[in-house]
Each structure stands twice: as C-alpha cells, then as structure tokens.
Design a protein around this motif. Structure first.
Motif, PDB file in Angstrom:
ATOM      1  N   VAL A 142     -15.033  15.533   7.822  1.00  0.00           N
ATOM      2  CA  VAL A 142     -16.087  15.551   6.805  1.00  0.00           C
ATOM      3  C   VAL A 142     -17.009  16.752   7.004  1.00  0.00           C
ATOM      4  O   VAL A 142     -17.378  17.444   6.045  1.00  0.00           O
ATOM      5  N   ASP A 187     -14.927  19.912   5.907  1.00  0.00           N
ATOM      6  CA  ASP A 187     -14.495  20.018   4.517  1.00  0.00           C
ATOM      7  C   ASP A 187     -15.638  19.939   3.516  1.00  0.00           C
ATOM      8  O   ASP A 187     -15.543  20.491   2.416  1.00  0.00           O
ATOM      9  N   ILE A 188     -16.723  19.252   3.872  1.00  0.00           N
ATOM     10  CA  ILE A 188     -17.830  19.083   2.924  1.00  0.00           C
ATOM     11  C   ILE A 188     -19.027  19.946   3.298  1.00  0.00           C
ATOM     12  O   ILE A 188     -19.789  20.372   2.434  1.00  0.00           O
ATOM     13  N   VAL A 226     -15.825   9.617   1.153  1.00  0.00           N
ATOM     14  CA  VAL A 226     -15.751  11.080   1.206  1.00  0.00           C
ATOM     15  C   VAL A 226     -16.040  11.667  -0.174  1.00  0.00           C
ATOM     16  O   VAL A 226     -16.746  12.673  -0.303  1.00  0.00           O
ATOM     17  N   ARG A 227     -15.515  11.034  -1.207  1.00  0.00           N
ATOM     18  CA  ARG A 227     -15.768  11.509  -2.573  1.00  0.00           C
ATOM     19  C   ARG A 227     -17.269  11.459  -2.878  1.00  0.00           C
ATOM     20  O   ARG A 227     -17.836  12.411  -3.429  1.00  0.00           O
ATOM     21  N   LEU A 279     -19.736  11.493  -0.699  1.00  0.00           N
ATOM     22  CA  LEU A 279     -20.410  12.489   0.134  1.00  0.00           C
ATOM     23  C   LEU A 279     -20.284  13.886  -0.466  1.00  0.00           C
ATOM     24  O   LEU A 279     -21.221  14.684  -0.409  1.00  0.00           O
ATOM     25  N   ARG A 280     -19.129  14.163  -1.047  1.00  0.00           N
ATOM     26  CA  ARG A 280     -18.934  15.466  -1.676  1.00  0.00           C
ATOM     27  C   ARG A 280     -19.907  15.646  -2.852  1.00  0.00           C
ATOM     28  O   ARG A 280     -20.474  16.732  -3.048  1.00  0.00           O
ATOM     29  N   LYS A 301     -23.433  16.211  -1.539  1.00  0.00           N
ATOM     30  CA  LYS A 301     -23.587  17.595  -1.084  1.00  0.00           C
ATOM     31  C   LYS A 301     -23.760  18.543  -2.273  1.00  0.00           C
ATOM     32  O   LYS A 301     -24.560  19.485  -2.216  1.00  0.00           O
ATOM     33  N   ARG A 302     -23.042  18.305  -3.363  1.00  0.00           N
ATOM     34  CA  ARG A 302     -23.217  19.141  -4.553  1.00  0.00           C
ATOM     35  C   ARG A 302     -24.664  19.081  -5.026  1.00  0.00           C
ATOM     36  O   ARG A 302     -25.274  20.104  -5.353  1.00  0.00           O
ATOM     37  N   VAL A 336     -12.413  22.032  -5.845  1.00  0.00           N
ATOM     38  CA  VAL A 336     -12.693  22.886  -4.688  1.00  0.00           C
ATOM     39  C   VAL A 336     -11.625  23.968  -4.546  1.00  0.00           C
ATOM     40  O   VAL A 336     -11.922  25.137  -4.318  1.00  0.00           O
TER      41      VAL A 336
END
Length: 313
Positions: free
Chosen positions: A14, A17-18, A52-53, A55-56, A59-60, A154
């Motif tokens: 994580v 990748d994020i 994870v989705r 969290l992505r 982060k955006r 991404v």
C-alpha cells in the motif's frame, strides 16, 4: 478469517503503490477506524482489495487539498464523486486550452505511439522552452486532474509520463552541454528520498539546458547526504529539487532545511513543483520557483557571478 493473499496487499504494498506512509496508515487506523486490515498467518497487516480501492481515493482527495478527517468516513462511491467534483472545479478554474484535449484523448485510447509523435511534432514547431511551459506543463496538470477524477487509470497516467519523458530526454540530449568555464552555472537536479515523481524535475532540466546551464541529474529519491556529497564532488553552484503535490509537506520543509544547513552558503538551493507548503512557508535561504521563473533565476546567478569576478583583484 482467511485471507486471500492473491488479491490483498501488505502494508508495504500500500505504501509503495498508493504513496501513503506506513506510519500514516497506522495513525488512520487508530484515529479514524480505517483502514481495518486483516492479519495474515504471521500476524502482519493485510488489506483487502476494497480497502485498497478506498485508500487510493482518499489519497486522490488529499492530493487535491482535502484533510483525511474530512473524507475518510465516506464510502468509496462517495469519495469517487467527491474526487470528480473537486477535479472538475479545479479544471474550470484553470481553464485548460482546448488544444490539450487531443493529447488527453490519446492517453485514454492508449494510442501512445501517436501521442509521442504528436508531442515530438509540437516540440519541433514550438522549440523546447515554449514546449515545456506552454504544452508539457499544462498538459501534465490536465492529466493529473483526469487521474484524480477517475477519468484515467493509474497505468494510463504512467503511460503518459513515460511518453513525455522519452520526448523530453531526447530533446535535452540534443542540446549541446554548456561549458562551466564560460559563465554557465553547474546545476544539480534531483528529488528528496520521499519524492518519486520525476516529470517536473525533467521539465526543469530542459529549461535549465535551454538557458545554457551545465546540468547534472541524479534522478529521483536521492538520499540527502548523497546530494551533499554530489554537490561537493561536482563543484555545483545550484541544487534544484522538484516536489509533487503528493509530497508530505513536513518532509519537504524538513528536508530542505536539513539540506540548506549542510550545503555551503555559496551553493544556491532552488525548489519548485506543486507542494503547497513551499509557497505557504518558504524555507529561509531557499528560492521557490515556478517553471517560468527558471530563466530569470539563471540570469540573476550569472549577474552575481559577473560582479564577483569583477571584484576580484
């Protein structure tokens, strides 16, 4: 509860990748009760794909200026709508030229060879300096907004980055390297260890080369002490660092302060990019520059160097 490791991510996955640090993930877990990782047979945190989705998406929104406490309680679907709205509002404020849309459509259609040809043709027509300031920089911002709103995946953003990188590197290599003995400053370009985005750095290098500097690029994520050693070994006049919006503001400011304290006073320290903290809290003895400021900063360096040379007996 059993964990399917084929679709789950470790905390290191994580972070990589994020772009959210492990310590931050643990703080969010305690403070906001999200994420809620499962545990593998060894007791290590592991994050299901739906977390994870989300969290992505979090982060955006952080990259767009939101605070974690204001967004982390929402569902992934709600976060997606928020990102689309925020990116759309930002795009309307900046009003990107319509001429950039064909480049974006090529990214969406995965027409990368056509994109590189179109970028190369524009470079030939515009010249390297105008290409960077008038096309590459606003187009990169547009692509970033498309990614933030979910219009680009991404991997599509990465394909764009690689295409533009190829075009810029080729252009930089075609410019004759300046001779430092003829009044050209020696500029070292890199990023701090926490910054892995290098496109802004490459655009800055292109503008420096056009203005006749002697450029030495270390690429991204260089340890601080190695930057200092390289500056000494290469007799550097200017250390230039690039920061993306994803860079942790505290890491950016602390890194600049530490670097400034270790570099000789005669070495200028330049910083640029989209990290908002640079403009809100400009560190002492650090020049914060936009891409369009680089030419003026180089001219000012030359003027000071000429005065110093005249003052020598």
């Amino acid at each position: 509860m059993s964990v399917d490791s084929t679709i789950s991510s470790t905390i290191s996955d994580v972070e990589r990748d994020i772009g959210v640090a492990k310590e931050t993930l643990r703080v969010w877990e305690r403070r906001y009760d999200f994420p809620q990782p499962l545990r593998d047979p060894h007791g290590e945190r592991i994050y299901p794909v739906e977390q994870v989705r989300k969290l992505r998406l979090v982060k955006r929104l952080l990259d767009l200026g939101f605070r974690p406490g204001k967004v982390i309680q929402f569902s992934a679907e709600q976060l997606q709508k928020m990102a689309e709205h925020a990116a759309g509002a930002r795009s309307q404020r900046t009003s990107p030229p319509a001429s950039l849309q064909p480049y974006l459509q090529m990214c969406k259609a995965h027409e990368m060879e056509a994109l590189r040809r179109k970028l190369s043709q524009a470079l030939l027509v515009m010249g390297l300096k105008s290409f960077v300031t008038d096309l590459a920089a606003p187009l990169t911002e547009l692509v970033g907004e498309a990614w933030a709103s979910g219009q680009l995946a991404v991997f599509e953003e990465h394909l764009y980055t690689e295409s533009l990188t190829m075009v810029l590197r080729s252009a930089i290599f075609s410019v004759p390297q300046a001779n430092a003995n003829h009044g050209a400053p020696r500029v070292l370009l890199t990023t701090l260890p926490q910054e892995r985005h290098g496109l802004g750095l490459l655009m800055a290098e292109a503008l420096c080369v056009v203005d006749g500097t002697h450029c030495i690029s270390l690429g991204v994520q260089t340890p601080l002490l190695d930057i200092v050693d390289a500056a000494r070994a290469q007799r550097i006049d200017v250390v230039a660092l690039s920061f993306s919006a994803a860079m942790n503001p505290r890491h950016a400011l602390d890194g600049l302060a530490a670097l400034r304290s270790r570099l000789p006073p005669s070495v200028q320290l330049w910083a640029g990019g989209d990290c908002a903290a640079l403009k809100r809290r400009t560190p002492p003895s650090v020049q914060v520059l936009e891409l369009t400021d680089i030419s003026g900063a180089i001219a000012a360096w030359r003027a000071r160097a000429a005065l110093a040379a005249d003052a020598q007996p």
